[in-house]
Design a protein around this motif. Structure first.
Motif, PDB file in Angstrom:
ATOM      1  N   LEU A 192       4.554  -1.953   4.649  1.00 19.18           N
ATOM      2  CA  LEU A 192       4.062  -0.776   5.253  1.00 19.18           C
ATOM      3  C   LEU A 192       2.948  -0.009   4.114  1.00 19.18           C
ATOM      4  N   ASP A 193       2.081   0.381   4.351  1.00 22.46           N
ATOM      5  CA  ASP A 193       1.065   1.065   3.678  1.00 22.46           C
ATOM      6  C   ASP A 193       1.464   2.534   3.514  1.00 22.46           C
ATOM      7  N   GLU A 194       0.807   3.634   2.718  1.00 19.39           N
ATOM      8  CA  GLU A 194       0.983   4.810   2.909  1.00 19.39           C
ATOM      9  C   GLU A 194       0.896   5.525   4.028  1.00 19.39           C
ATOM     10  N   GLU A 195      -0.194   5.177   4.843  1.00 24.48           N
ATOM     11  CA  GLU A 195      -0.410   5.725   6.169  1.00 24.48           C
ATOM     12  C   GLU A 195       0.904   5.324   6.969  1.00 24.48           C
ATOM     13  N   SER A 245      10.929   2.747  -0.822  1.00 26.61           N
ATOM     14  CA  SER A 245      10.676   1.431  -0.220  1.00 26.61           C
ATOM     15  C   SER A 245       9.199   1.298  -1.153  1.00 26.61           C
ATOM     16  N   TRP A 246       9.125   0.148  -1.690  1.00 26.22           N
ATOM     17  CA  TRP A 246       7.619  -0.174  -1.963  1.00 26.22           C
ATOM     18  C   TRP A 246       6.710  -0.350  -1.089  1.00 26.22           C
ATOM     19  N   LEU A 247       5.446   0.278  -1.387  1.00 31.07           N
ATOM     20  CA  LEU A 247       4.614   0.142  -0.348  1.00 31.07           C
ATOM     21  C   LEU A 247       3.379  -0.513  -0.690  1.00 31.07           C
ATOM     22  N   ARG A 248       2.434  -1.122   0.162  1.00 34.56           N
ATOM     23  CA  ARG A 248       1.171  -1.863   0.060  1.00 34.56           C
ATOM     24  C   ARG A 248       0.358  -0.785  -0.793  1.00 34.56           C
ATOM     25  N   THR A 249      -0.088  -1.591  -1.988  1.00 29.13           N
ATOM     26  CA  THR A 249      -0.708  -0.829  -2.952  1.00 29.13           C
ATOM     27  C   THR A 249      -2.150  -1.104  -3.161  1.00 29.13           C
ATOM     28  N   PRO A 250      -2.914   0.011  -2.989  1.00 28.91           N
ATOM     29  CA  PRO A 250      -4.557  -0.490  -3.046  1.00 28.91           C
ATOM     30  C   PRO A 250      -4.889  -1.433  -4.370  1.00 28.91           C
ATOM     31  N   ALA A 251      -5.748  -2.057  -4.110  1.00 34.25           N
ATOM     32  CA  ALA A 251      -6.142  -3.014  -5.175  1.00 34.25           C
ATOM     33  C   ALA A 251      -6.465  -2.358  -6.712  1.00 34.25           C
ATOM     34  N   ALA A 276       2.237   0.498  -8.805  1.00 31.89           N
ATOM     35  CA  ALA A 276       2.391   0.294  -7.685  1.00 31.89           C
ATOM     36  C   ALA A 276       2.996   1.531  -6.865  1.00 31.89           C
ATOM     37  N   LEU A 277       2.932   1.655  -5.465  1.00 24.59           N
ATOM     38  CA  LEU A 277       3.248   2.676  -4.730  1.00 24.59           C
ATOM     39  C   LEU A 277       4.637   2.652  -4.198  1.00 24.59           C
TER      40      LEU A 277
END
Length: 185
Positions: free
Chosen positions: A119-122, A139-145, A153-154
């Protein structure tokens, strides 16, 4: 394994139906019959991904429909970060950078092997709108490059009545941090 047996498919669909019916507030505009049709026409890889989500205690359920493609979005709804996916650093680069006390794997690689995405932040905030998740875990989130290039990492959690998004070194890992994923079917 990427192809489920007929018994595994049947068991998976039964679990998904039960969860869908018990949690209709998550998807008020959807009916099970439409979900079932989508599952019956899904390819082996998609069914395996759902099975892997279930097997790692993610408790997948439908969160909605993709506005662009019309595909159903299945997401992890376990109250806490799935127990079968914890104690992972963020990605392979982070794993490779650790010289001592390496975790067994990374969230990004485990998600890839399962056939799902983090999942990303949104999406994480959207998940939190239908319930309160990660009240004791994160939970780790998909992190922008651009963040990842800086070594971070987020991750997110729910505390004190609100959603928090934080950053950490991508190489870090904790027994209470895992990841949540999704798949479009």
């Amino acid at each position: 394994m990427t192809k489920l047996t007929e018994d595994q498919k049947e068991e998976l669909v039964e679990k998904l139906e039960k969860r869908f019916r018990e949690n209709e507030k998550r998807h008020p505009k959807l009916i099970w019959h439409d979900v079932l049709i989508r599952l019956e026409s899904a390819d082996d890889a998609a069914l395996y991904a759902l099975y892997a989500m279930e097997d790692s205690q993610g408790e997948p359920d439908v969160i909605g429909t993709d506005a662009d493609t019309g595909k159903l979005i299945f997401c992890d709804f376990a109250p806490e970060s799935p127990t079968g996916r914890r104690s992972l650093c963020y990605d392979q680069e982070a794993l490779d950078s650790r010289k001592q006390n390496k975790p067994v794997d990374s969230a990004v690689e485990v998600a890839r092997s399962m056939g799902i995405e983090l999942l990303d932040e949104e999406a994480y905030k959207r998940l939190q709108e239908v319930g309160k998740f990660d009240t004791k875990t994160s939970s780790w989130l998909r992190t922008p490059a651009e963040f990842r290039k800086l070594g971070g990492a987020l991750f997110g959690d729910y505390r004190f009545g609100r959603v928090f998004i934080y950053h950490n070194g991508a190489e870090s890992y904790y027994s209470a941090r895992g990841f949540r994923g999704f798949i479009h079917i």
